[in-house]
Design a protein around this motif. Structure first.
Motif, PDB file in Angstrom:
ATOM      1  N   MET A 181       0.860  -1.191   0.000  1.00 23.40           N
ATOM      2  CA  MET A 181       0.000   0.000   0.000  1.00 23.40           C
ATOM      3  C   MET A 181       0.894   1.238   0.000  1.00 23.40           C
ATOM      4  SD  MET A 181      -2.941  -1.364   2.599  1.00 23.40           S
ATOM      5  CE  MET A 181      -1.791  -1.823   3.863  1.00 23.40           C
ATOM      6  N   PRO A 182       1.270   1.731  -1.188  1.00 18.56           N
ATOM      7  CA  PRO A 182       2.155   2.901  -1.272  1.00 18.56           C
ATOM      8  C   PRO A 182       1.489   4.155  -0.716  1.00 18.56           C
ATOM      9  CG  PRO A 182       1.914   1.806  -3.398  1.00 18.56           C
ATOM     10  CD  PRO A 182       0.938   1.187  -2.471  1.00 18.56           C
ATOM     11  N   VAL A 183       2.319   5.092  -0.279  1.00 16.83           N
ATOM     12  CA  VAL A 183       1.794   6.319   0.343  1.00 16.83           C
ATOM     13  C   VAL A 183       1.343   7.353  -0.678  1.00 16.83           C
ATOM     14  CG1 VAL A 183       3.068   6.074   2.494  1.00 16.83           C
ATOM     15  CG2 VAL A 183       4.145   7.220   0.571  1.00 16.83           C
ATOM     16  N   ASP A 184       1.864   7.275  -1.908  1.00 15.64           N
ATOM     17  CA  ASP A 184       1.444   8.249  -2.913  1.00 15.64           C
ATOM     18  C   ASP A 184       1.405   7.602  -4.305  1.00 15.64           C
ATOM     19  OD1 ASP A 184       4.094   8.168  -3.856  1.00 15.64           O
ATOM     20  OD2 ASP A 184       4.666   9.913  -2.665  1.00 15.64           O
ATOM     21  N   ILE A 185       0.877   8.325  -5.261  1.00 13.45           N
ATOM     22  CA  ILE A 185       0.672   7.795  -6.606  1.00 13.45           C
ATOM     23  C   ILE A 185       1.998   7.522  -7.316  1.00 13.45           C
ATOM     24  CG2 ILE A 185      -0.250   8.364  -8.891  1.00 13.45           C
ATOM     25  CD1 ILE A 185      -2.554   9.777  -7.450  1.00 13.45           C
ATOM     26  N   GLU A 186       2.987   8.395  -7.130  1.00 15.64           N
ATOM     27  CA  GLU A 186       4.279   8.201  -7.792  1.00 15.64           C
ATOM     28  C   GLU A 186       4.957   6.913  -7.329  1.00 15.64           C
ATOM     29  OE1 GLU A 186       5.363   9.810 -10.430  1.00 15.64           O
ATOM     30  OE2 GLU A 186       3.466  10.879 -10.289  1.00 15.64           O
ATOM     31  N   THR A 187       4.887   6.625  -6.029  1.00 17.39           N
ATOM     32  CA  THR A 187       5.460   5.389  -5.493  1.00 17.39           C
ATOM     33  C   THR A 187       4.719   4.190  -6.068  1.00 17.39           C
ATOM     34  OG1 THR A 187       5.974   6.569  -3.452  1.00 17.39           O
ATOM     35  CG2 THR A 187       6.089   4.178  -3.378  1.00 17.39           C
ATOM     36  N   TYR A 188       3.400   4.284  -6.132  1.00 13.98           N
ATOM     37  CA  TYR A 188       2.578   3.206  -6.719  1.00 13.98           C
ATOM     38  C   TYR A 188       3.015   2.912  -8.147  1.00 13.98           C
ATOM     39  CZ  TYR A 188      -1.403   1.203  -9.205  1.00 13.98           C
ATOM     40  OH  TYR A 188      -2.186   0.435 -10.020  1.00 13.98           O
ATOM     41  N   LYS A 189       3.154   3.965  -8.960  1.00 12.10           N
ATOM     42  CA  LYS A 189       3.522   3.788 -10.362  1.00 12.10           C
ATOM     43  C   LYS A 189       4.923   3.201 -10.501  1.00 12.10           C
ATOM     44  CE  LYS A 189       0.441   7.249 -12.309  1.00 12.10           C
ATOM     45  NZ  LYS A 189       0.326   8.518 -13.021  1.00 12.10           N
ATOM     46  N   THR A 190       5.847   3.609  -9.631  1.00 14.19           N
ATOM     47  CA  THR A 190       7.212   3.076  -9.662  1.00 14.19           C
ATOM     48  C   THR A 190       7.211   1.588  -9.333  1.00 14.19           C
ATOM     49  OG1 THR A 190       8.072   5.227  -8.965  1.00 14.19           O
ATOM     50  CG2 THR A 190       9.533   3.335  -8.717  1.00 14.19           C
ATOM     51  N   ILE A 191       6.484   1.199  -8.295  1.00 19.24           N
ATOM     52  CA  ILE A 191       6.397  -0.212  -7.911  1.00 19.24           C
ATOM     53  C   ILE A 191       5.761  -1.027  -9.035  1.00 19.24           C
ATOM     54  CG2 ILE A 191       5.286  -1.852  -6.336  1.00 19.24           C
ATOM     55  CD1 ILE A 191       5.571   0.320  -4.135  1.00 19.24           C
ATOM     56  N   ARG A 192       4.645  -0.521  -9.584  1.00 19.84           N
ATOM     57  CA  ARG A 192       3.948  -1.229 -10.657  1.00 19.84           C
ATOM     58  C   ARG A 192       4.857  -1.410 -11.868  1.00 19.84           C
ATOM     59  NH1 ARG A 192      -1.054   1.752 -13.246  1.00 19.84           N
ATOM     60  NH2 ARG A 192       0.683   3.039 -13.884  1.00 19.84           N
ATOM     61  N   ASP A 193       5.567  -0.355 -12.269  1.00 20.26           N
ATOM     62  CA  ASP A 193       6.460  -0.443 -13.426  1.00 20.26           C
ATOM     63  C   ASP A 193       7.590  -1.441 -13.196  1.00 20.26           C
ATOM     64  OD1 ASP A 193       4.879   1.432 -14.676  1.00 20.26           O
ATOM     65  OD2 ASP A 193       6.226   3.119 -14.279  1.00 20.26           O
ATOM     66  N   ASN A 194       8.154  -1.479 -11.976  1.00 25.60           N
ATOM     67  CA  ASN A 194       9.226  -2.431 -11.663  1.00 25.60           C
ATOM     68  C   ASN A 194       8.717  -3.866 -11.671  1.00 25.60           C
ATOM     69  OD1 ASN A 194      11.628  -0.915 -11.396  1.00 25.60           O
ATOM     70  ND2 ASN A 194      10.890  -0.080  -9.467  1.00 25.60           N
ATOM     71  N   ARG A 216      -8.713 -16.103 -10.679  1.00 26.25           N
ATOM     72  CA  ARG A 216      -8.889 -15.826  -9.255  1.00 26.25           C
ATOM     73  C   ARG A 216      -9.927 -14.723  -9.080  1.00 26.25           C
ATOM     74  NH1 ARG A 216      -2.940 -16.626  -7.059  1.00 26.25           N
ATOM     75  NH2 ARG A 216      -2.806 -18.853  -7.448  1.00 26.25           N
ATOM     76  N   PHE A 217     -10.395 -14.587  -7.857  1.00 27.81           N
ATOM     77  CA  PHE A 217     -11.476 -13.649  -7.567  1.00 27.81           C
ATOM     78  C   PHE A 217     -10.946 -12.352  -6.970  1.00 27.81           C
ATOM     79  CE2 PHE A 217     -13.265 -17.942  -7.258  1.00 27.81           C
ATOM     80  CZ  PHE A 217     -14.238 -17.837  -8.233  1.00 27.81           C
ATOM     81  N   GLY A 218     -11.687 -11.267  -7.190  1.00 27.03           N
ATOM     82  CA  GLY A 218     -11.383  -9.993  -6.550  1.00 27.03           C
ATOM     83  C   GLY A 218     -10.679  -8.977  -7.420  1.00 27.03           C
ATOM     84  N   HIS A 219     -10.323  -9.321  -8.640  1.00 29.53           N
ATOM     85  CA  HIS A 219      -9.698  -8.363  -9.549  1.00 29.53           C
ATOM     86  C   HIS A 219     -10.059  -8.738 -10.986  1.00 29.53           C
ATOM     87  CE1 HIS A 219      -6.693 -11.626  -9.505  1.00 29.53           C
ATOM     88  NE2 HIS A 219      -6.341 -11.198 -10.689  1.00 29.53           N
ATOM     89  N   CYS A 220      -9.693  -7.873 -11.939  1.00 24.28           N
ATOM     90  CA  CYS A 220     -10.035  -8.147 -13.336  1.00 24.28           C
ATOM     91  C   CYS A 220      -8.776  -8.313 -14.177  1.00 24.28           C
ATOM     92  CB  CYS A 220     -10.925  -7.050 -13.899  1.00 24.28           C
ATOM     93  SG  CYS A 220     -10.123  -5.454 -13.989  1.00 24.28           S
ATOM     94  N   LYS A 221      -8.937  -8.788 -15.401  1.00 16.18           N
ATOM     95  CA  LYS A 221      -7.807  -9.110 -16.268  1.00 16.18           C
ATOM     96  C   LYS A 221      -7.003  -7.884 -16.706  1.00 16.18           C
ATOM     97  CE  LYS A 221     -10.359  -8.895 -20.544  1.00 16.18           C
ATOM     98  NZ  LYS A 221     -10.613  -9.423 -21.834  1.00 16.18           N
ATOM     99  N   ASN A 222      -7.625  -6.707 -16.728  1.00 18.68           N
ATOM    100  CA  ASN A 222      -6.931  -5.510 -17.194  1.00 18.68           C
ATOM    101  C   ASN A 222      -5.748  -5.134 -16.310  1.00 18.68           C
ATOM    102  OD1 ASN A 222      -8.866  -5.398 -19.135  1.00 18.68           O
ATOM    103  ND2 ASN A 222     -10.082  -3.843 -18.122  1.00 18.68           N
ATOM    104  N   GLN A 223      -5.801  -5.490 -15.036  1.00 17.35           N
ATOM    105  CA  GLN A 223      -4.737  -5.142 -14.107  1.00 17.35           C
ATOM    106  C   GLN A 223      -3.987  -6.377 -13.604  1.00 17.35           C
ATOM    107  OE1 GLN A 223      -4.088  -1.847 -13.538  1.00 17.35           O
ATOM    108  NE2 GLN A 223      -5.695  -1.456 -15.019  1.00 17.35           N
ATOM    109  N   CYS A 224      -4.139  -7.518 -14.277  1.00 20.63           N
ATOM    110  CA  CYS A 224      -3.537  -8.770 -13.826  1.00 20.63           C
ATOM    111  C   CYS A 224      -2.285  -9.101 -14.636  1.00 20.63           C
ATOM    112  CB  CYS A 224      -4.550  -9.915 -13.955  1.00 20.63           C
ATOM    113  SG  CYS A 224      -3.926 -11.488 -13.328  1.00 20.63           S
ATOM    114  N   PHE A 225      -1.222  -9.448 -13.928  1.00 22.13           N
ATOM    115  CA  PHE A 225       0.029  -9.837 -14.572  1.00 22.13           C
ATOM    116  C   PHE A 225       0.474 -11.210 -14.063  1.00 22.13           C
ATOM    117  CE2 PHE A 225      -0.303  -5.300 -14.748  1.00 22.13           C
ATOM    118  CZ  PHE A 225       0.036  -5.028 -16.061  1.00 22.13           C
TER     119      PHE A 225
END
Length: 188
Positions: A13-26, A133-142
């Motif tokens: 659970m990142p504290v801000d959007i920039e951290t979220y995007k960095t984690i997601r990209d990595n 799996r349940f609880g999320h959709c394919k658009n955000q699944c890797f």
């Protein structure tokens, strides 16, 4: 960071959007199995327009909504579930803006009286069409692909299972497809 389900899942659970995007990209760059959720700032604001004829020109609807100050991402004419005929119903996806709720005050589009409302909430549990799996959709699944029919590690479209052979659930290994609403994992 939190560990869920006795150590099998780690929730970040990142504290801000920039951290979220960095984690997601990595995670994507390093090909690490994960899923995420779309940021609220990236989600479209969806409304339903009722009252327009099914043959209405979508570009005209878009132009009129844009003239009233709304940034339209997409408009889709809803089709009947079985006959696939166009219905007098349109889904409109707006770009996230401060004035999105103002769209509900619009009473006329192209000189036709309309009703604009929020879409009905689905009461089903969200299931990913990629990993099953349940609880999320394919658009955000890797995560790796899991077949809905046989439970193996391949996309459902590439499945070679015959109709005579038994289905295998990708979630509980039961003798049913992963989309079965009676699955023990679905009920949990």
């Amino acid at each position: 960071m939190t560990t869920l389900r006795s150590g099998h899942i780690i929730k970040l659970m990142p504290v801000d959007i920039e951290t979220y995007k960095t984690i997601r990209d990595n995670l994507i760059k390093n090909n690490i199995n994960h899923y995420t959720y779309k940021l609220k700032s990236e989600k479209t604001y969806r409304v339903v327009i009722r009252g327009l004829h099914a043959s209405e020109n979508i570009d005209m609807i878009k132009e009129e909504l844009q003239a009233k100050g709304h940034a339209v991402r997409q408009i889709v004419n809803v089709l009947h579930r079985t006959t696939k005929e166009k219905l007098p119903l349109y889904f409109v996806d707006l770009e996230p803006q401060a004035n999105n709720k103002d769209i509900f005050s619009i009473k006329y589009i192209n000189h036709v009286k309309v009703t604009i409302e929020a879409p009905y909430k689905k009461k089903e549990v969200l299931q990913c069409k990629r990993c099953q799996r349940f609880g999320h959709c394919k658009n955000q699944c890797f995560r790796p692909f899991r077949c809905v029919k046989c439970g193996n590690d391949h996309p459902t479209s590439a499945c070679t299972k015959t109709p005579e052979s038994e289905a295998v659930c990708a979630n509980c290994q039961g003798k049913h497809p992963a989309s079965y609403k009676g699955c023990i994992k679905y009920k949990q």
